[in-house]
Design a protein around this motif. Structure first.
Motif, PDB file in Angstrom:
ATOM      1  N   ILE A  96       0.536  -1.273  -0.393  1.00  0.00           N
ATOM      2  CA  ILE A  96       0.333   0.544   0.073  1.00  0.00           C
ATOM      3  C   ILE A  96       1.368   1.755  -0.344  1.00  0.00           C
ATOM      4  CG2 ILE A  96      -1.119   1.400   1.389  1.00  0.00           C
ATOM      5  CD1 ILE A  96      -2.667  -0.853   2.482  1.00  0.00           C
ATOM      6  N   TYR A  97       0.449   2.633  -0.819  1.00  0.00           N
ATOM      7  CA  TYR A  97       1.557   3.730  -1.449  1.00  0.00           C
ATOM      8  C   TYR A  97       0.609   3.974  -0.969  1.00  0.00           C
ATOM      9  CZ  TYR A  97       5.646   1.339  -3.332  1.00  0.00           C
ATOM     10  OH  TYR A  97       7.216   0.963  -3.802  1.00  0.00           O
ATOM     11  N   ALA A  98       0.477   5.065   0.409  1.00  0.00           N
ATOM     12  CA  ALA A  98      -0.555   5.635   0.620  1.00  0.00           C
ATOM     13  C   ALA A  98       0.073   7.216   1.069  1.00  0.00           C
ATOM     14  CB  ALA A  98      -0.863   5.468   2.280  1.00  0.00           C
TER      15      ALA A  98
ATOM     16  N   ILE B 151       2.830   1.034   3.549  1.00  0.00           N
ATOM     17  CA  ILE B 151       2.565  -0.893   4.222  1.00  0.00           C
ATOM     18  C   ILE B 151       3.789  -2.195   2.886  1.00  0.00           C
ATOM     19  CG2 ILE B 151       1.477  -1.978   5.281  1.00  0.00           C
ATOM     20  CD1 ILE B 151       1.220   1.126   5.945  1.00  0.00           C
ATOM     21  N   SER B 152       4.829  -2.693   3.736  1.00  0.00           N
ATOM     22  CA  SER B 152       5.316  -3.522   2.861  1.00  0.00           C
ATOM     23  C   SER B 152       5.550  -4.618   3.489  1.00  0.00           C
ATOM     24  CB  SER B 152       6.439  -3.233   2.334  1.00  0.00           C
ATOM     25  OG  SER B 152       6.658  -4.293   1.488  1.00  0.00           O
ATOM     26  N   GLN B 153       5.668  -5.546   3.123  1.00  0.00           N
ATOM     27  CA  GLN B 153       5.711  -7.402   3.861  1.00  0.00           C
ATOM     28  C   GLN B 153       7.075  -7.908   3.893  1.00  0.00           C
ATOM     29  OE1 GLN B 153       3.182  -8.316   0.933  1.00  0.00           O
ATOM     30  NE2 GLN B 153       1.547  -7.233   2.102  1.00  0.00           N
ATOM     31  N   ARG B 154       7.228  -9.232   5.005  1.00  0.00           N
ATOM     32  CA  ARG B 154       8.083 -10.196   4.650  1.00  0.00           C
ATOM     33  C   ARG B 154       7.982 -11.034   4.648  1.00  0.00           C
ATOM     34  NH1 ARG B 154       9.876  -6.828   2.697  1.00  0.00           N
ATOM     35  NH2 ARG B 154      11.546  -5.132   2.780  1.00  0.00           N
ATOM     36  N   THR B 155       7.000 -11.525   6.289  1.00  0.00           N
ATOM     37  CA  THR B 155       6.241 -12.820   6.070  1.00  0.00           C
ATOM     38  C   THR B 155       5.375 -13.141   6.567  1.00  0.00           C
ATOM     39  OG1 THR B 155       7.994 -13.109   8.434  1.00  0.00           O
ATOM     40  CG2 THR B 155       9.051 -13.729   6.448  1.00  0.00           C
TER      41      THR B 155
ATOM     42  N   MET C 273       7.530  -1.724   7.140  1.00  0.00           N
ATOM     43  CA  MET C 273       6.615  -0.614   6.891  1.00  0.00           C
ATOM     44  C   MET C 273       8.045   1.072   6.966  1.00  0.00           C
ATOM     45  SD  MET C 273       3.497  -1.010   9.596  1.00  0.00           S
ATOM     46  CE  MET C 273       3.477  -2.546   9.676  1.00  0.00           C
ATOM     47  N   TYR C 274       7.092   1.915   5.843  1.00  0.00           N
ATOM     48  CA  TYR C 274       7.823   2.912   5.600  1.00  0.00           C
ATOM     49  C   TYR C 274       7.148   4.756   6.281  1.00  0.00           C
ATOM     50  CZ  TYR C 274      11.468   0.189   3.795  1.00  0.00           C
ATOM     51  OH  TYR C 274      12.206  -0.669   3.748  1.00  0.00           O
ATOM     52  N   LEU C 275       7.486   5.721   6.836  1.00  0.00           N
ATOM     53  CA  LEU C 275       7.292   6.608   6.718  1.00  0.00           C
ATOM     54  C   LEU C 275       7.589   7.600   6.344  1.00  0.00           C
ATOM     55  CD1 LEU C 275       5.848   6.588  10.638  1.00  0.00           C
ATOM     56  CD2 LEU C 275       4.436   6.537   9.251  1.00  0.00           C
TER      57      LEU C 275
ATOM     58  N   PRO D 198      15.736   7.459  -5.989  1.00  0.00           N
ATOM     59  CA  PRO D 198      15.398   7.366  -4.174  1.00  0.00           C
ATOM     60  C   PRO D 198      14.912   6.485  -4.484  1.00  0.00           C
ATOM     61  CG  PRO D 198      14.130   9.004  -4.957  1.00  0.00           C
ATOM     62  CD  PRO D 198      15.867   8.428  -6.286  1.00  0.00           C
ATOM     63  N   PRO D 199      13.825   5.861  -2.749  1.00  0.00           N
ATOM     64  CA  PRO D 199      14.089   4.114  -2.552  1.00  0.00           C
ATOM     65  C   PRO D 199      12.398   3.881  -2.928  1.00  0.00           C
ATOM     66  CG  PRO D 199      13.706   5.674   0.035  1.00  0.00           C
ATOM     67  CD  PRO D 199      14.564   6.232  -1.587  1.00  0.00           C
ATOM     68  N   THR D 200      11.040   4.971  -3.652  1.00  0.00           N
ATOM     69  CA  THR D 200       9.912   4.965  -3.763  1.00  0.00           C
ATOM     70  C   THR D 200       9.394   4.349  -4.884  1.00  0.00           C
ATOM     71  OG1 THR D 200       9.681   7.274  -2.947  1.00  0.00           O
ATOM     72  CG2 THR D 200       7.631   6.118  -3.767  1.00  0.00           C
ATOM     73  N   GLY D 201       9.140   3.117  -5.194  1.00  0.00           N
ATOM     74  CA  GLY D 201       9.103   2.058  -6.672  1.00  0.00           C
ATOM     75  C   GLY D 201      10.625   0.957  -6.488  1.00  0.00           C
ATOM     76  N   ALA D 202      11.725   0.975  -5.407  1.00  0.00           N
ATOM     77  CA  ALA D 202      12.206  -0.219  -4.956  1.00  0.00           C
ATOM     78  C   ALA D 202      12.831  -0.250  -6.519  1.00  0.00           C
ATOM     79  CB  ALA D 202      11.370  -1.054  -5.203  1.00  0.00           C
TER      80      ALA D 202
HETATM   81  C1  DHB Z   1      10.069  -1.906  -0.797  1.00  0.00           C
HETATM   82  C2  DHB Z   1      10.912  -1.109  -0.694  1.00  0.00           C
HETATM   83  C3  DHB Z   1      10.429   0.173  -1.179  1.00  0.00           C
HETATM   84  O1  DHB Z   1      11.358   0.940  -1.289  1.00  0.00           O
HETATM   85  C4  DHB Z   1       9.003   0.186  -2.146  1.00  0.00           C
HETATM   86  O2  DHB Z   1       8.970   1.019  -3.187  1.00  0.00           O
HETATM   87  C5  DHB Z   1       8.262  -1.475  -2.198  1.00  0.00           C
HETATM   88  C6  DHB Z   1       8.300  -1.895  -0.986  1.00  0.00           C
HETATM   89  C7  DHB Z   1      10.395  -3.070   0.776  1.00  0.00           C
HETATM   90  O3  DHB Z   1      11.284  -2.780   1.446  1.00  0.00           O
HETATM   91  O4  DHB Z   1       9.901  -3.522   0.847  1.00  0.00           O
END
Ligand code: DHB
Length: 392
Positions: free
Chosen positions: A203-205, A214-218, A224-226, A294-298
């Motif tokens: 979820i990109y809010a 809101i991301s996930q791992r397991t 999650m990032y703010l 920048p990290p947005t979009g990974a």
């Molecule tokens: C994650 C990191 C990101 O920069 C992104 O856009 C999506 C997911 C992550 O760490 O899960």
């Protein structure tokens, strides 16, 4: 000092880019050495981004690195964009018939390190005092190995895969670098938490309190990032404040953020940077050594892997003909995708983050942009294509 050894390619940096290159070259019959200052443990335990483009997954599987990504990774066919308290799904499968995989960078690294060990690759962790001389004519890499022994390796080609603070980039005189960069008034506070997932996809809010991801791992660990300010003092963010902010930024539509115990927090910087001088003599720069997003979009890891795929195609041909000018093809081909990814990461960042001066025009422009994306397939298709990765 032991006697000088010889390798065809000397690679500085054993992150995913350096290890993948070493693996691909080995598959094409070219030997290499990889040196790395950090320990394997240190790299493996650093939390990094988690999204792989479909092409990165095929590269891991088809090139015989590992198929663990297919078992332990999770295929995601879309993301949710949230704004004004409502979620809007972007369906990648529907729009561009593609998907991404949630599989953290440290797992990609572990798979590559295992594959190199399995295939007899020469990878030296915990080295120090790395130096490269004569990279224009007859490169020599020297370093002190983990036993304290000074080593010297002659090579035809040196590759700098040594990250954003690259030593190798410094070998190119400042006057010959073609550098482009921009900065942003944002940073992310990233957390890992023991909690169940709040949603099946990312979820990109966008919110009037700033961006949240809101991301996930397991099934039991979430990432999650703010959005915070670049000079943020992490001490000002006790766990309660982090949850309060994440909940507020994702609220609406009946959405319920599942909270838990925060086990790790750190601040991630934002910067866009490209050094178009990706070749200097017999030195080549890949991944973060040549560009950052920048990290947005990974896109960071994905871009490093596509750089390496191009290089693994160009290096064998340049070696076969003995013509080092053929190495120029690397930058020519790689920069096309690099600038597309720079543009996409910049666009996602500017669309989703709250301007720190609270500019009212900008906030409304962002909503207009988000509406443009979610209200038509033509609007969504660019996001879907870029996020899942342009065809190679
Ligand atoms: C994650 C990191 C990101 O920069 C992104 O856009 C999506 C997911 C992550 O760490 O899960």
């Amino acid at each position: 000092m032991t006697a000088a050894q010889r390798r065809t390619v000397a690679i500085v940096g054993a992150g995913p880019a350096g290890l993948m290159l070493s693996h691909l070259l080995w598959r094409r019959g070219i030997d290499s050495i990889v040196v790395e200052e950090r320990s394997r443990h240190e790299i493996e335990t650093a939390n990094r981004a988690g999204i792989l483009e479909a092409g990165a997954v095929s590269m891991l599987v088809d090139e015989g690195v590992s198929d663990r990504v297919l078992r332990d990774g999770h295929e995601h066919d879309g993301i949710e964009l949230r704004f004004r308290g409502r979620g809007h799904r972007i369906d990648f499968r529907d729009l561009v018939d593609a998907a991404v995989w949630l599989y953290p960078q440290q797992d990609v690294f572990a798979d590559l390190a295992d594959a190199r060990a399995r295939d007899g690759g020469d990878v030296r962790f915990e080295v120090s005092e790395v130096a490269v001389v004569d990279h224009l004519t007859a490169p020599v890499l020297s370093f002190t190995d983990s036993e304290g022994e000074r080593q010297e390796v002659r090579a035809d080609i040196v590759v700098g895969a040594d990250g954003s603070r690259s030593y190798c980039r410094g070998l190119v005189p400042a006057s010959e670098r073609r550098e482009y960069f921009t900065t942003y008034p944002y940073a992310w506070l990233g957390i890992l938490a023991d909690a169940p997932p709040s949603a099946p996809e990312l979820i990109y809010a966008h919110s009037d309190r700033g961006f949240a991801l809101i991301s996930q791992r397991t099934p039991t660990v979430q990432r999650m990032y703010l959005q915070v300010s670049p000079d943020e003092d992490i001490a000002q963010w006790p766990d309660d404040r982090i949850w309060e902010e994440l909940v507020a930024r994702t609220a609406g539509d009946g959405f319920e953020l599942r909270t838990g115990t925060i086990t790790e927090k750190s601040v991630l910087p934002f910067r866009s940077y490209v050094d178009e001088t990706m070749r200097h003599g017999r030195l080549l720069l890949v991944g973060d050594a040549a560009h950052t997003v920048p990290p947005t979009g990974a896109k960071g890891l994905n871009l490093a892997l596509t750089d390496v795929a191009v290089l693994a195609d160009v290096i064998p041909r340049a070696l076969a003909t003995g013509d080092t000018d053929a190495l120029d093809e690397y930058a020519e081909r790689a920069l096309d995708r690099i600038w597309k990814a720079e543009s996409f990461s910049y666009w996602m960042t500017q669309m989703l983050h709250l301007s720190p001066d609270g500019d009212a025009f900008d906030a409304r422009r962002q909503i207009g942009e988000l509406r443009r994306i979610v209200s038509s397939d033509r609007g969504s298709a660019y996001l879907a294509e870029a996020y899942t990765g342009w065809p190679r």
